[in-house]
Design a protein around this motif. Structure first.
Motif, PDB file in Angstrom:
ATOM      1  N   MET A 123     -43.851  25.304 -82.577  1.00  0.00           N
ATOM      2  CA  MET A 123     -43.127  24.024 -82.655  1.00  0.00           C
ATOM      3  C   MET A 123     -41.646  24.256 -82.360  1.00  0.00           C
ATOM      4  SD  MET A 123     -42.700  21.422 -85.906  1.00  0.00           S
ATOM      5  CE  MET A 123     -44.466  21.066 -85.915  1.00  0.00           C
ATOM      6  N   GLY A 124     -41.069  23.422 -81.488  1.00  0.00           N
ATOM      7  CA  GLY A 124     -39.668  23.552 -81.161  1.00  0.00           C
ATOM      8  C   GLY A 124     -38.771  23.094 -82.306  1.00  0.00           C
ATOM      9  N   ARG A 125     -37.510  23.493 -82.255  1.00  0.00           N
ATOM     10  CA  ARG A 125     -36.538  23.110 -83.270  1.00  0.00           C
ATOM     11  C   ARG A 125     -36.182  21.636 -83.104  1.00  0.00           C
ATOM     12  NH1 ARG A 125     -31.692  27.297 -83.371  1.00  0.00           N
ATOM     13  NH2 ARG A 125     -31.255  26.060 -85.241  1.00  0.00           N
ATOM     14  N   PRO A 126     -35.956  20.893 -84.195  1.00  0.00           N
ATOM     15  CA  PRO A 126     -35.590  19.480 -84.085  1.00  0.00           C
ATOM     16  C   PRO A 126     -34.251  19.323 -83.389  1.00  0.00           C
ATOM     17  CG  PRO A 126     -35.292  20.279 -86.336  1.00  0.00           C
ATOM     18  CD  PRO A 126     -36.026  21.354 -85.591  1.00  0.00           C
ATOM     19  N   ARG A 127     -34.149  18.260 -82.572  1.00  0.00           N
ATOM     20  CA  ARG A 127     -32.888  18.020 -81.859  1.00  0.00           C
ATOM     21  C   ARG A 127     -31.750  17.725 -82.826  1.00  0.00           C
ATOM     22  NH1 ARG A 127     -34.483  14.298 -76.561  1.00  0.00           N
ATOM     23  NH2 ARG A 127     -35.909  15.819 -75.600  1.00  0.00           N
ATOM     24  N   THR A 128     -32.046  17.008 -83.905  1.00  0.00           N
ATOM     25  CA  THR A 128     -31.037  16.712 -84.915  1.00  0.00           C
ATOM     26  C   THR A 128     -31.210  17.676 -86.070  1.00  0.00           C
ATOM     27  OG1 THR A 128     -31.081  14.367 -84.347  1.00  0.00           O
ATOM     28  CG2 THR A 128     -30.108  14.961 -86.477  1.00  0.00           C
ATOM     29  N   PRO A 129     -30.200  18.492 -86.383  1.00  0.00           N
ATOM     30  CA  PRO A 129     -30.337  19.446 -87.485  1.00  0.00           C
ATOM     31  C   PRO A 129     -30.662  18.726 -88.791  1.00  0.00           C
ATOM     32  CG  PRO A 129     -28.339  19.863 -86.206  1.00  0.00           C
ATOM     33  CD  PRO A 129     -28.887  18.553 -85.744  1.00  0.00           C
ATOM     34  N   LEU A 130     -31.545  19.348 -89.578  1.00  0.00           N
ATOM     35  CA  LEU A 130     -31.882  18.764 -90.860  1.00  0.00           C
ATOM     36  C   LEU A 130     -30.716  18.812 -91.836  1.00  0.00           C
ATOM     37  CD1 LEU A 130     -35.472  20.244 -91.327  1.00  0.00           C
ATOM     38  CD2 LEU A 130     -34.842  17.929 -90.607  1.00  0.00           C
ATOM     39  N   LEU A 131     -29.826  19.758 -91.629  1.00  0.00           N
ATOM     40  CA  LEU A 131     -28.719  19.948 -92.558  1.00  0.00           C
ATOM     41  C   LEU A 131     -27.489  20.425 -91.805  1.00  0.00           C
ATOM     42  CD1 LEU A 131     -28.202  19.788 -95.626  1.00  0.00           C
ATOM     43  CD2 LEU A 131     -28.701  22.226 -95.740  1.00  0.00           C
ATOM     44  N   ASP A 132     -26.368  19.786 -92.037  1.00  0.00           N
ATOM     45  CA  ASP A 132     -25.090  20.240 -91.495  1.00  0.00           C
ATOM     46  C   ASP A 132     -23.990  19.785 -92.440  1.00  0.00           C
ATOM     47  OD1 ASP A 132     -24.618  17.514 -90.941  1.00  0.00           O
ATOM     48  OD2 ASP A 132     -25.279  17.718 -88.864  1.00  0.00           O
ATOM     49  N   ARG A 133     -22.788  20.211 -92.159  1.00  0.00           N
ATOM     50  CA  ARG A 133     -21.666  19.934 -93.062  1.00  0.00           C
ATOM     51  C   ARG A 133     -21.376  18.432 -93.155  1.00  0.00           C
ATOM     52  NH1 ARG A 133     -18.160  24.049 -94.336  1.00  0.00           N
ATOM     53  NH2 ARG A 133     -16.316  22.757 -93.979  1.00  0.00           N
TER      54      ARG A 133
ATOM     55  N   VAL B 207     -33.815  19.173 -99.142  1.00  0.00           N
ATOM     56  CA  VAL B 207     -33.772  20.610 -98.858  1.00  0.00           C
ATOM     57  C   VAL B 207     -33.596  21.368-100.168  1.00  0.00           C
ATOM     58  CG1 VAL B 207     -32.770  20.234 -96.572  1.00  0.00           C
ATOM     59  CG2 VAL B 207     -31.255  20.622 -98.536  1.00  0.00           C
ATOM     60  N   GLN B 208     -33.694  22.692-100.087  1.00  0.00           N
ATOM     61  CA  GLN B 208     -33.457  23.539-101.247  1.00  0.00           C
ATOM     62  C   GLN B 208     -31.953  23.679-101.480  1.00  0.00           C
ATOM     63  OE1 GLN B 208     -35.911  24.848-103.266  1.00  0.00           O
ATOM     64  NE2 GLN B 208     -37.276  23.596-102.003  1.00  0.00           N
ATOM     65  N   THR B 209     -31.574  23.862-102.757  1.00  0.00           N
ATOM     66  CA  THR B 209     -30.151  24.007-103.079  1.00  0.00           C
ATOM     67  C   THR B 209     -29.519  25.160-102.321  1.00  0.00           C
ATOM     68  OG1 THR B 209     -30.527  23.106-105.300  1.00  0.00           O
ATOM     69  CG2 THR B 209     -28.500  24.379-104.956  1.00  0.00           C
ATOM     70  N   GLY B 210     -30.264  26.267-102.179  1.00  0.00           N
ATOM     71  CA  GLY B 210     -29.728  27.415-101.457  1.00  0.00           C
ATOM     72  C   GLY B 210     -29.393  27.105-100.017  1.00  0.00           C
ATOM     73  N   SER B 211     -30.101  26.156 -99.425  1.00  0.00           N
ATOM     74  CA  SER B 211     -29.836  25.788 -98.034  1.00  0.00           C
ATOM     75  C   SER B 211     -28.457  25.150 -97.893  1.00  0.00           C
ATOM     76  CB  SER B 211     -30.919  24.828 -97.528  1.00  0.00           C
ATOM     77  OG  SER B 211     -32.191  25.427 -97.565  1.00  0.00           O
ATOM     78  N   VAL B 212     -28.055  24.390 -98.900  1.00  0.00           N
ATOM     79  CA  VAL B 212     -26.730  23.761 -98.871  1.00  0.00           C
ATOM     80  C   VAL B 212     -25.650  24.838 -98.880  1.00  0.00           C
ATOM     81  CG1 VAL B 212     -25.131  22.233-100.089  1.00  0.00           C
ATOM     82  CG2 VAL B 212     -27.583  21.682 -99.995  1.00  0.00           C
ATOM     83  N   TYR B 213     -25.858  25.868 -99.695  1.00  0.00           N
ATOM     84  CA  TYR B 213     -24.857  26.930 -99.813  1.00  0.00           C
ATOM     85  C   TYR B 213     -24.722  27.757 -98.543  1.00  0.00           C
ATOM     86  CZ  TYR B 213     -24.429  26.019-104.813  1.00  0.00           C
ATOM     87  OH  TYR B 213     -24.191  25.435-106.026  1.00  0.00           O
ATOM     88  N   HIS B 214     -25.678  27.646 -97.633  1.00  0.00           N
ATOM     89  CA  HIS B 214     -25.538  28.323 -96.339  1.00  0.00           C
ATOM     90  C   HIS B 214     -24.467  27.661 -95.480  1.00  0.00           C
ATOM     91  CE1 HIS B 214     -28.687  31.200 -96.814  1.00  0.00           C
ATOM     92  NE2 HIS B 214     -29.662  30.303 -96.921  1.00  0.00           N
ATOM     93  N   HIS B 215     -24.114  26.415 -95.807  1.00  0.00           N
ATOM     94  CA  HIS B 215     -23.173  25.652 -94.984  1.00  0.00           C
ATOM     95  C   HIS B 215     -21.800  25.466 -95.634  1.00  0.00           C
ATOM     96  CE1 HIS B 215     -26.191  24.264 -91.988  1.00  0.00           C
ATOM     97  NE2 HIS B 215     -27.029  24.388 -92.998  1.00  0.00           N
ATOM     98  N   VAL B 216     -21.714  25.668 -96.942  1.00  0.00           N
ATOM     99  CA  VAL B 216     -20.443  25.437 -97.642  1.00  0.00           C
ATOM    100  C   VAL B 216     -20.174  26.581 -98.611  1.00  0.00           C
ATOM    101  CG1 VAL B 216     -20.581  22.923 -97.489  1.00  0.00           C
ATOM    102  CG2 VAL B 216     -21.578  24.090 -99.464  1.00  0.00           C
ATOM    103  N   ASP B 217     -18.917  26.708 -98.986  1.00  0.00           N
ATOM    104  CA  ASP B 217     -18.504  27.741 -99.934  1.00  0.00           C
ATOM    105  C   ASP B 217     -18.555  27.171-101.348  1.00  0.00           C
ATOM    106  OD1 ASP B 217     -17.497  29.962-101.157  1.00  0.00           O
ATOM    107  OD2 ASP B 217     -15.415  29.603-100.552  1.00  0.00           O
TER     108      ASP B 217
END
Length: 239
Positions: A1-11, A39-49
């Protein structure tokens, strides 16, 4: 399956979701943001400090409605008053965010660049370097306090029937028209700018009084209020 055109999570989505939660309940947590985004809480921390990083995303989102072009107006007092009105309108649209943002250090690069513009305006006007941040802080106290006042009831004083010892207060309240918060803000803003003129002294660049405001309530949509006219030239009486 290809990656979604719109990211599921971004800043951007993280900041928008945190601001939604603040508008709804006056606060947010990173797990709440994650749950709302699915999403999982850890996923948010991948994008913010951490949580502080989310706060700065909220700051950027609220401050994006401030018309920074106002800081390029001339004379200097027209720029300052127009910036103040736009600043107030942006934060009045999100009053629950004000206590959070006022008590957290400013780190967002886009917001810091706006402060850089304000600092350069004041230095070019003739304010000493040691006074510049005091002037900005004083103006922010005025603006943000008034933005909170816009979220308050139109009538903040409720007198019980036949309240003894409050006759003059009752008369003053009865004589007060609508738009109390707007009138108080314009009075305070005019006094602030007049005080700045006095501190600058006769060597200050040419300036004029703040242009008369339209008298309409400041917008709550985050859109800037009409800026002062840069062509105002007359001095206020008593200067």
């Amino acid at each position: 399956m290809g990656r979604p055109r719109t990211p599921l999570l971004d800043r951007e989505r993280i900041g928008a979701t945190a601001l939604e939660l603040i508008d709804e309940q006056g606060e947010f947590s990173v797990p709440q943001v994650a749950r709302r985004l699915g999403v999982q809480t850890g996923s948010v921390y991948h994008h913010v400090d951490g949580r502080a990083g989310v706060v700065e995303l909220v700051r950027e989102r609220v401050s994006a409605s401030i018309d920074t072009a106002t800081l390029g107006l001339r004379p200097w007092d027209a720029a300052l008053t127009a910036w103040a009105r736009s600043y107030r309108a942006a934060f009045a649209a999100h009053p629950h965010a004000i206590p959070l943002l006022m008590t957290s250090p400013v780190r967002a690069p886009k917001v810091l660049r706006q402060y850089e513009q304000a600092v350069r305006l004041l230095l070019d006007t003739g304010f000493p370097m040691a006074e510049v941040m005091t002037v900005i802080t004083a103006l922010e106290n005025l603006v943000l306090g008034s933005a909170l006042d816009l979220a308050a009831p139109e009538t903040m004083w409720e007198l019980p029937p036949d309240s003894p010892g409050t006759e003059k207060l009752a008369e003053a309240l009865a004589a007060t028209g609508t738009g109390r918060a707007d009138a108080a803000f314009e009075l305070a803003l005019t006094a602030f700018v007049n005080h700045c003129r006095v501190r600058l002294g006769p060597s200050a660049p040419h300036s004029g009084p703040p242009a008369p405001h339209s008298g309409q309530p400041a917008p709550h949509s985050g859109q800037p209020a009409p800026p002062s006219s840069p062509s105002a030239t007359s001095s206020p009486s008593g200067d």
